[in-house]
Design a protein around this motif. Sequence first.
Motif, PDB file in Angstrom:
ATOM      1  N   VAL A 158       0.824  -1.206   0.000  1.00 48.44           N
ATOM      2  CA  VAL A 158       0.000   0.000   0.000  1.00 48.44           C
ATOM      3  C   VAL A 158       0.860   1.259   0.000  1.00 48.44           C
ATOM      4  O   VAL A 158       2.084   1.205   0.071  1.00 48.44           O
ATOM      5  N   THR A 159       0.196   2.408  -0.047  1.00 50.12           N
ATOM      6  CA  THR A 159       0.882   3.692  -0.178  1.00 50.12           C
ATOM      7  C   THR A 159       1.950   3.901   0.892  1.00 50.12           C
ATOM      8  O   THR A 159       3.049   4.393   0.602  1.00 50.12           O
ATOM      9  N   ALA A 160       1.646   3.531   2.130  1.00 47.75           N
ATOM     10  CA  ALA A 160       2.592   3.779   3.236  1.00 47.75           C
ATOM     11  C   ALA A 160       3.961   3.185   2.973  1.00 47.75           C
ATOM     12  O   ALA A 160       4.984   3.734   3.414  1.00 47.75           O
ATOM     13  N   GLU A 161       4.015   2.089   2.237  1.00 46.63           N
ATOM     14  CA  GLU A 161       5.292   1.416   1.983  1.00 46.63           C
ATOM     15  C   GLU A 161       6.136   2.137   0.932  1.00 46.63           C
ATOM     16  O   GLU A 161       7.292   1.765   0.710  1.00 46.63           O
ATOM     17  N   TYR A 162       5.579   3.154   0.290  1.00 52.54           N
ATOM     18  CA  TYR A 162       6.297   3.870  -0.772  1.00 52.54           C
ATOM     19  C   TYR A 162       6.549   5.338  -0.438  1.00 52.54           C
ATOM     20  O   TYR A 162       7.102   6.063  -1.256  1.00 52.54           O
ATOM     21  N   VAL A 163       6.143   5.776   0.738  1.00 56.73           N
ATOM     22  CA  VAL A 163       6.391   7.163   1.146  1.00 56.73           C
ATOM     23  C   VAL A 163       7.657   7.186   1.986  1.00 56.73           C
ATOM     24  O   VAL A 163       7.693   6.709   3.117  1.00 56.73           O
ATOM     25  N   LEU A 164       8.724   7.749   1.427  1.00 57.46           N
ATOM     26  CA  LEU A 164      10.022   7.775   2.094  1.00 57.46           C
ATOM     27  C   LEU A 164      10.213   9.020   2.946  1.00 57.46           C
ATOM     28  O   LEU A 164      10.874   8.974   3.985  1.00 57.46           O
ATOM     29  N   GLY A 165       9.668  10.127   2.495  1.00 55.82           N
ATOM     30  CA  GLY A 165       9.844  11.383   3.213  1.00 55.82           C
ATOM     31  C   GLY A 165       8.771  12.378   2.830  1.00 55.82           C
ATOM     32  O   GLY A 165       8.150  12.263   1.765  1.00 55.82           O
ATOM     33  N   LEU A 166       8.560  13.364   3.694  1.00 54.59           N
ATOM     34  CA  LEU A 166       7.520  14.365   3.466  1.00 54.59           C
ATOM     35  C   LEU A 166       7.999  15.749   3.885  1.00 54.59           C
ATOM     36  O   LEU A 166       8.859  15.884   4.752  1.00 54.59           O
ATOM     37  N   GLU A 167       7.409  16.760   3.257  1.00 60.50           N
ATOM     38  CA  GLU A 167       7.434  18.112   3.797  1.00 60.50           C
ATOM     39  C   GLU A 167       6.005  18.434   4.190  1.00 60.50           C
ATOM     40  O   GLU A 167       5.087  18.301   3.378  1.00 60.50           O
ATOM     41  N   VAL A 168       5.830  18.831   5.444  1.00 61.23           N
ATOM     42  CA  VAL A 168       4.498  19.017   6.005  1.00 61.23           C
ATOM     43  C   VAL A 168       4.406  20.394   6.651  1.00 61.23           C
ATOM     44  O   VAL A 168       5.275  20.776   7.444  1.00 61.23           O
ATOM     45  N   VAL A 169       3.355  21.126   6.312  1.00 59.32           N
ATOM     46  CA  VAL A 169       3.077  22.390   6.994  1.00 59.32           C
ATOM     47  C   VAL A 169       2.215  22.082   8.211  1.00 59.32           C
ATOM     48  O   VAL A 169       1.139  21.491   8.090  1.00 59.32           O
ATOM     49  N   LEU A 170       2.704  22.468   9.378  1.00 60.11           N
ATOM     50  CA  LEU A 170       1.977  22.214  10.613  1.00 60.11           C
ATOM     51  C   LEU A 170       0.890  23.261  10.827  1.00 60.11           C
ATOM     52  O   LEU A 170       0.799  24.254  10.091  1.00 60.11           O
ATOM     53  N   ALA A 171       0.080  23.045  11.837  1.00 64.65           N
ATOM     54  CA  ALA A 171      -1.081  23.909  12.061  1.00 64.65           C
ATOM     55  C   ALA A 171      -0.702  25.367  12.263  1.00 64.65           C
ATOM     56  O   ALA A 171      -1.441  26.270  11.868  1.00 64.65           O
ATOM     57  N   ASP A 172       0.465  25.622  12.870  1.00 65.50           N
ATOM     58  CA  ASP A 172       0.883  27.009  13.130  1.00 65.50           C
ATOM     59  C   ASP A 172       1.697  27.601  11.987  1.00 65.50           C
ATOM     60  O   ASP A 172       2.206  28.714  12.106  1.00 65.50           O
ATOM     61  N   GLY A 173       1.845  26.849  10.881  1.00 65.94           N
ATOM     62  CA  GLY A 173       2.556  27.379   9.727  1.00 65.94           C
ATOM     63  C   GLY A 173       4.013  26.970   9.634  1.00 65.94           C
ATOM     64  O   GLY A 173       4.679  27.273   8.639  1.00 65.94           O
ATOM     65  N   ARG A 181      15.772  10.475   1.751  1.00 74.69           N
ATOM     66  CA  ARG A 181      15.835  10.200   0.313  1.00 74.69           C
ATOM     67  C   ARG A 181      16.763   9.033   0.025  1.00 74.69           C
ATOM     68  O   ARG A 181      17.008   8.713  -1.133  1.00 74.69           O
ATOM     69  N   THR A 182      17.290   8.428   1.068  1.00 81.66           N
ATOM     70  CA  THR A 182      18.195   7.292   0.913  1.00 81.66           C
ATOM     71  C   THR A 182      17.412   5.982   0.936  1.00 81.66           C
ATOM     72  O   THR A 182      16.249   5.944   1.341  1.00 81.66           O
ATOM     73  N   ALA A 183      18.079   4.907   0.510  1.00 82.74           N
ATOM     74  CA  ALA A 183      17.410   3.605   0.487  1.00 82.74           C
ATOM     75  C   ALA A 183      17.073   3.119   1.889  1.00 82.74           C
ATOM     76  O   ALA A 183      16.097   2.399   2.084  1.00 82.74           O
ATOM     77  N   LYS A 184      17.886   3.492   2.876  1.00 83.05           N
ATOM     78  CA  LYS A 184      17.648   3.129   4.264  1.00 83.05           C
ATOM     79  C   LYS A 184      17.750   4.362   5.135  1.00 83.05           C
ATOM     80  O   LYS A 184      18.362   5.357   4.761  1.00 83.05           O
ATOM     81  N   GLY A 185      17.186   4.278   6.343  1.00 81.79           N
ATOM     82  CA  GLY A 185      17.295   5.385   7.281  1.00 81.79           C
ATOM     83  C   GLY A 185      16.400   5.167   8.478  1.00 81.79           C
ATOM     84  O   GLY A 185      15.201   4.956   8.324  1.00 81.79           O
ATOM     85  N   VAL A 186      16.973   5.210   9.676  1.00 76.44           N
ATOM     86  CA  VAL A 186      16.202   4.974  10.897  1.00 76.44           C
ATOM     87  C   VAL A 186      16.501   6.035  11.955  1.00 76.44           C
ATOM     88  O   VAL A 186      16.449   5.767  13.153  1.00 76.44           O
ATOM     89  N   ALA A 187      16.790   7.254  11.515  1.00 77.08           N
ATOM     90  CA  ALA A 187      17.133   8.323  12.445  1.00 77.08           C
ATOM     91  C   ALA A 187      15.871   8.882  13.097  1.00 77.08           C
ATOM     92  O   ALA A 187      15.044   9.509  12.443  1.00 77.08           O
ATOM     93  N   GLY A 188      15.732   8.663  14.395  1.00 79.41           N
ATOM     94  CA  GLY A 188      14.609   9.238  15.118  1.00 79.41           C
ATOM     95  C   GLY A 188      13.303   8.495  14.910  1.00 79.41           C
ATOM     96  O   GLY A 188      13.238   7.448  14.263  1.00 79.41           O
ATOM     97  N   TYR A 189      12.234   9.050  15.472  1.00 80.65           N
ATOM     98  CA  TYR A 189      10.905   8.465  15.311  1.00 80.65           C
ATOM     99  C   TYR A 189      10.492   8.498  13.841  1.00 80.65           C
ATOM    100  O   TYR A 189      10.870   9.403  13.091  1.00 80.65           O
ATOM    101  N   ALA A 208       6.312  15.238  -1.307  1.00 80.18           N
ATOM    102  CA  ALA A 208       6.529  13.849  -0.904  1.00 80.18           C
ATOM    103  C   ALA A 208       7.660  13.237  -1.707  1.00 80.18           C
ATOM    104  O   ALA A 208       7.765  13.454  -2.916  1.00 80.18           O
ATOM    105  N   VAL A 209       8.504  12.482  -1.017  1.00 78.89           N
ATOM    106  CA  VAL A 209       9.523  11.648  -1.664  1.00 78.89           C
ATOM    107  C   VAL A 209       8.978  10.226  -1.685  1.00 78.89           C
ATOM    108  O   VAL A 209       8.687   9.653  -0.634  1.00 78.89           O
ATOM    109  N   LEU A 210       8.807   9.684  -2.883  1.00 80.28           N
ATOM    110  CA  LEU A 210       8.152   8.390  -3.051  1.00 80.28           C
ATOM    111  C   LEU A 210       9.118   7.364  -3.630  1.00 80.28           C
ATOM    112  O   LEU A 210       9.925   7.683  -4.509  1.00 80.28           O
TER     113      LEU A 210
END
Length: 455
Positions: A158-173, A181-189, A208-210
Amino acid sequence: MRELIARLREGVPAEAVLTDPDVTAAYARDQAAFSDAGVPAVVVLPRTADQVRHVMRTATALRVPVVPQGARTGLSGGANAVDGCVVLSLAAMDRILEIDPVERTAVVEPGVVNAALSRAAAEHGLCFPPDPSSWQECTIGGNIGTGAGGLCCVKYGVTAEYVLGLEVVLADGRLLTTGRRTAKGVAGYDLTRLFVGSEGTLGIVVKAVLGLRPAPPPQLAMVAEFPSAAAASAAVCSIMARGHTPSLLELMDGTSVRAVNALARMGLPESTEALLLAAFDTPDPAADLAAVGALCTAAGATAVVPAEDQAESELLLQARRLALPALERLAPSTMIDDVCVPRGRLGDMLDGVAEVARKHALTIGVCAHAGDGNTHPVVCFDPHDPDQTRRAREAFDAIMALGLELGGTITGEHGVGLLKRDWLARELGETGVEVQRGIKAVLDPLGLLNPGKLF
C-alpha cells in the motif's frame, strides 16, 4: 469573514481565494454517503508551500478551522467541509519535481494525480505501484492522507510502503521535514508513517519523496467460478499458504457478477456465487496460473478459465473494474464499505454480508481484494426513501460490527473520516483513542486541522 479574506489575500493571489457561494459549494464534500458537510467560508487553491504556510498562519491567528482536500474522490467524508472553514485545496500543487531512476524515487507535490505519476515513471522504466480504483483522478496527497491501497496490494503493498519522506506544513505554519531520500534510514521516530493515513488532521503535506519500482512485465490472468463464498475463500487460503505471489487476486460475489452482466453483457456465469480473478506478472505467468488453477479446482471451483494472452487478460479484469459502476446502477445511491478481515475469514465475511442484505431487505454486492482480505460491500439504496435509508445505515453498521467480530478492521484503505468515527473508537479502545488524541494535541493544539474527522 472580511478580515479572513483580506489576510489570506496578503499571501495568496486573489484569484486563488474563492468566495462565490456557488463555487465554494462544489468543494463542500467528497463522495461518501451518510456524511454531513458544512458550508465553507472560503476556498483557497495555493500553488506553493509558502502560500500554504500563510494560510495556516492566518487560520491560527484567527482561530479558523482548515479542511485540506485533494480530488475529493474519498469515500469516508474525510474531505468534507465544516461550517465557516477554509477549504484548502491542494489540487493546483501538481508538479512532478523529480524522478531519479538511480535512486528509484520521485519527488512530487500533493496535487499530482496518481495516473500522471504512473505515466511519468513509466518513461524511466519504473512504476508507482499503489493503484486505487480512482487512480485516474485521485491525487498523491489524498493517497497519503488515507493510506490508499488498490488492486495490486497483494504483491506490491500500500501507499505507506512507498512514502520515504515528506514536507508538512503544521497547524501554526511551521514547515516540518520528515524521512529521507536514501534507500535506508532509521534516524529518530518514524514521523513519515505518522502522517500517512492521518487524513489531514496533523498537518498539510506539501511535498513527498516516493519510492518507485521497476515496471513489471505484463500480467496474465485467469478466472475461477465457485458455488459458494466458502469455497472461494478456501482457494484464496490455499494460494497464499502455498507461497504464490499473484500480482492481483480479486473476488466478486454473485450479486456483483450479475450487476456487471446487466451493465456490460460480458457473459459472466449468472449462477456463480463467487468469482475469483488471479493474475501473475512473473517470468512464467502461464505456469503460475496453472498451479493456482489446480488449487482452485481442489477447493471446489466449478470452472477455471485462464487467459491465453494480454487481450484476454484485460477482458477478464475489466469485469472487476466494472463491479462498482455496475452496482451503482442498481439504485439511486450506494454506500461503499471498506472492511478488512483475515484472509481465513473472507468466506465468513461474505456470507455474513449476504445475511445482512437478507435481514434488511437490501441489495448488497461485495467485491474484494481477496489477497489481503479487504472487502468492499456496496449497499444499494434510495436516499429519498426514509425507511430504505434507515435500513441502509443499519446494514452499514451491521457490516462494521461483523468485520470487528471476525478479527478485522473497519477500514483497509478508505480511511475513517466522518463516516466511521464511532467505529474507530470501538476498534482502538479507550487507551488507543487517548494516545491518538494526545498526538493530535501536540501537533494541532487548537484543533484547527480537519476538525471532527477520526475522533
